[in-house]
Every structure is written in structure tokens, then in C-alpha cells.
Design a protein around this motif. Structure first.
Motif, PDB file in Angstrom:
ATOM      1  N   ALA A  82       0.888  -1.066  -0.129  1.00 28.19           N
ATOM      2  CA  ALA A  82      -0.203  -0.094   0.075  1.00 28.19           C
ATOM      3  C   ALA A  82       0.871   1.190   0.160  1.00 28.19           C
ATOM      4  N   ARG A  83       1.888   1.134   0.603  1.00 25.09           N
ATOM      5  CA  ARG A  83       2.803   2.522   0.755  1.00 25.09           C
ATOM      6  C   ARG A  83       3.521   2.621  -0.621  1.00 25.09           C
ATOM      7  N   GLU A  84       3.861   1.498  -1.202  1.00 23.08           N
ATOM      8  CA  GLU A  84       4.795   1.617  -2.529  1.00 23.08           C
ATOM      9  C   GLU A  84       3.624   2.229  -3.425  1.00 23.08           C
ATOM     10  N   ALA A  85       2.133   1.562  -3.549  1.00 22.10           N
ATOM     11  CA  ALA A  85       1.389   2.198  -4.413  1.00 22.10           C
ATOM     12  C   ALA A  85       1.285   3.605  -4.136  1.00 22.10           C
ATOM     13  N   ASP A  86       1.046   4.167  -2.725  1.00 19.49           N
ATOM     14  CA  ASP A  86       0.991   5.819  -2.521  1.00 19.49           C
ATOM     15  C   ASP A  86       2.243   6.484  -3.060  1.00 19.49           C
ATOM     16  N   ALA A  87       3.355   5.933  -2.873  1.00 16.48           N
ATOM     17  CA  ALA A  87       4.492   6.482  -3.302  1.00 16.48           C
ATOM     18  C   ALA A  87       4.316   6.739  -4.778  1.00 16.48           C
TER      19      ALA A  87
END
Length: 154
Positions: free
Chosen positions: A24-29
Motif C-alpha cells: 500500500a505504501r509503495e502504491a501511494d508513493a
């Protein structure tokens, strides 16, 4: 619950939650333009933890390598030969066996990294299968009409 399924462990649940959080963090980044995990600096405090994890992984590899061979294995059974080689290596030099398993582990990690770009190219950057091409629509069939001079004409 049936006998074949295992109850998930607390550590397994935590690792799954962390993996979900990282995705999720990588997708947000990617959406926000913030740096991804690959661009973050390495924390010096984690060096000892990485070394401990590597040592534990090597210890587990050695434990599995020194497990008894199958009872019905023949003299040329590859598993039995490898287990015999590991036992002899451990008897001669346990430190060399540790270095050898670390080397094999590193080679396996490199192979996984080498295969990863091919898998990404096959499935696209988002991890999905490539879209199938749609079939061209068929031309409409013409309705068959009875001949103009047929039996009904007249």
C-alpha cells in the motif's frame, strides 16, 4: 476447521500485515511522487539485525542439510549424495559449511532477482496479466429470403 489446514501463527500474521502495508505504501508513493523504499537510505542500526537474520537462516539451512536421508534412498540418489556431502563437509570444517550455505543462499537470491524482471515484463509493471486483444466483430449475416419466383408466387 479440517486437519489439512494450519492455524496462522502470530508472526505469520504480522509478516502478512507488514507485506500488505508495504504494498500500500509503495502504491501511494507511486501516485504521490514520494520516494519509494528503494530510494530510502539504509539504517546502520539494522546491520546487526540483518547479520543475525542471515546467521539464523544459515543455521536453518545447515539443520535441514544434516537431516537424515530417506531410508529407501539408493546409493546414487541425489538427495542422499548431497546429504552425505554436507555431513562430510560439516565433519571436516563446520565454518566452511556455513560459508558454503551462505554462498548458495546468495546465489539463490541472485537467481530470484534475475527471474523477477522477466516475470515483470510478462505481467506488466502493475503485476497484472497483459490484456488480451479483443476479437474483431464478425460481419452481420444476410437474412436468407425465398426466391422471387418460388412456389408461393403466382
Amino acid at each position: 476447521m479440517h486437519e489439512g489446514s494450519k492455524q496462522p501463527s502470530a508472526i505469520g500474521g504480522l509478516l502478512d500485515a507488514l507485506a500488505d502495508w508495504r504494498q500500500a505504501r509503495e502504491a501511494d508513493a507511486a501516485v504521490t511522487g514520494l520516494p519509494g523504499a528503494a530510494q530510502w537510505p539504509e539504517l546502520p542500526a539494522l546491520t546487526g539485525i540483518h547479520a543475525l537474520a542471515g546467521a539464523l537462516r544459515n543455521r536453518e539451512h545447515i539443520r535441514r542439510a544434516l537431516a537424515p536421508a530417506p531410508a529407501d534412498a539408493g546409493p546414487l540418489n541425489s538427495r542422499a549424495l548431497v546429504l552425505r556431502m554436507f555431513r562430510l563437509m560439516h565433519a571436516q570444517s563446520p565454518d566452511y559449511l556455513r560459508h558454503f550455505t551462505a554462498y548458495v543462499d546468495a546465489l539463490a537470491a541472485l537467481q530470484a532477482l534475475q527471474l523477477a524482471p522477466a516475470a515483470d515484463a510478462a505481467y506488466g509493471s502493475a503485476g497484472t496479466k497483459p490484456a488480451r486483444k479483443r476479437a474483431k466483430p464478425r460481419p452481420a449475416r444476410k437474412a436468407l429470403r425465398p426466391p422471387a419466383g418460388g412456389p408461393d408466387a403466382g
